[in-house]
Design an enzyme around this catalytic site. Structure first.
Site, mmCIF file in Angstrom:
data_model
loop_
_atom_site.group_PDB
_atom_site.id
_atom_site.type_symbol
_atom_site.label_atom_id
_atom_site.label_comp_id
_atom_site.label_asym_id
_atom_site.label_seq_id
_atom_site.Cartn_x
_atom_site.Cartn_y
_atom_site.Cartn_z
ATOM 1 N N GLU A 68 0.826 -1.210 0.000
ATOM 2 C CA GLU A 68 0.000 0.000 0.000
ATOM 3 C C GLU A 68 0.860 1.260 0.000
ATOM 4 O O GLU A 68 0.545 2.229 -0.698
ATOM 5 C CB GLU A 68 -0.918 0.020 1.239
ATOM 6 C CG GLU A 68 -1.874 -1.138 1.312
ATOM 7 C CD GLU A 68 -1.338 -2.340 2.098
ATOM 8 O OE1 GLU A 68 -2.158 -3.108 2.627
ATOM 9 O OE2 GLU A 68 -0.099 -2.512 2.182
ATOM 10 N N CYS A 99 -0.476 0.921 7.459
ATOM 11 C CA CYS A 99 -0.960 1.279 6.128
ATOM 12 C C CYS A 99 -2.335 1.930 6.198
ATOM 13 O O CYS A 99 -2.624 2.876 5.457
ATOM 14 C CB CYS A 99 -0.991 0.054 5.226
ATOM 15 S SG CYS A 99 0.659 -0.564 4.849
#
Length: 165
Positions: A68, A99
């Protein structure tokens, strides 16, 4: 809400989750040859991929080498902006808390993930940062897209790793 904002949200609503998740699963098979098979793409309001990433923690000895974060960095460079209100991120595993916090900070419009992470998930697995009182931004979170395929992909990878040791 003005008409531009309404149109932008409609485009996010009609995103073809399955097409992108199938792409991610195919890509994660390749990634799984050298790294944990987590893959992410960021899609803009026009349905174009503007960022993609796969885990690179082991390859680069980088604790921030999450799919991510790599996708976010690429997309922000392409977009020339750090705000992603009109964009969607699609990833095969629920983002971890690190994330998830980055996606909240980036004002991601929508998070779509395949399978839940009951140990580290940041969007419901252990905590839901999208609904936390400190979240200054509202995002839509959709989980369970091709859940079983995503779960099996990761389980098979860990089984393979255990058998190699």
């Amino acid at each position: 809400m003005n008409q531009k904002t309404i149109n932008r949200h409609r485009k996010i609503e009609h995103l073809d989750y399955l097409k992108w998740m199938k792409f991610i699963l195919r890509r994660s098979e390749e990634v799984g040859k050298v790294e944990l098979p987590i893959t992410a793409v960021i899609i803009d309001e026009n349905g174009r991929c503007i960022g993609r990433g796969s885990n690179k923690r082991e390859i680069n000895n980088d604790p921030l080498g999450h799919a991510e974060l790599i996708a976010l960095r690429q997309a922000s460079w392409i977009k020339n902006d750090w705000r992603f209100n009109e964009c969607s991120i699609i990833v095969n595993l629920e983002p971890c808390t690190m994330c998830a916090a980055a996606l909240v900070q980036a004002r991601m419009g929508q998070v779509i993930y395949g399978t839940k992470d009951d140990k580290r998930g940041g969007f419901g697995g252990t905590i839901d940062l999208s609904k936390h009182e400190s979240a200054h931004h509202k995002m839509k979170v959709v989980g369970g897209v091709l859940n079983q395929d995503c779960k099996n992909n990761i389980k098979l990878w860990f089984k393979k790793m255990r058998n190699q040791k």
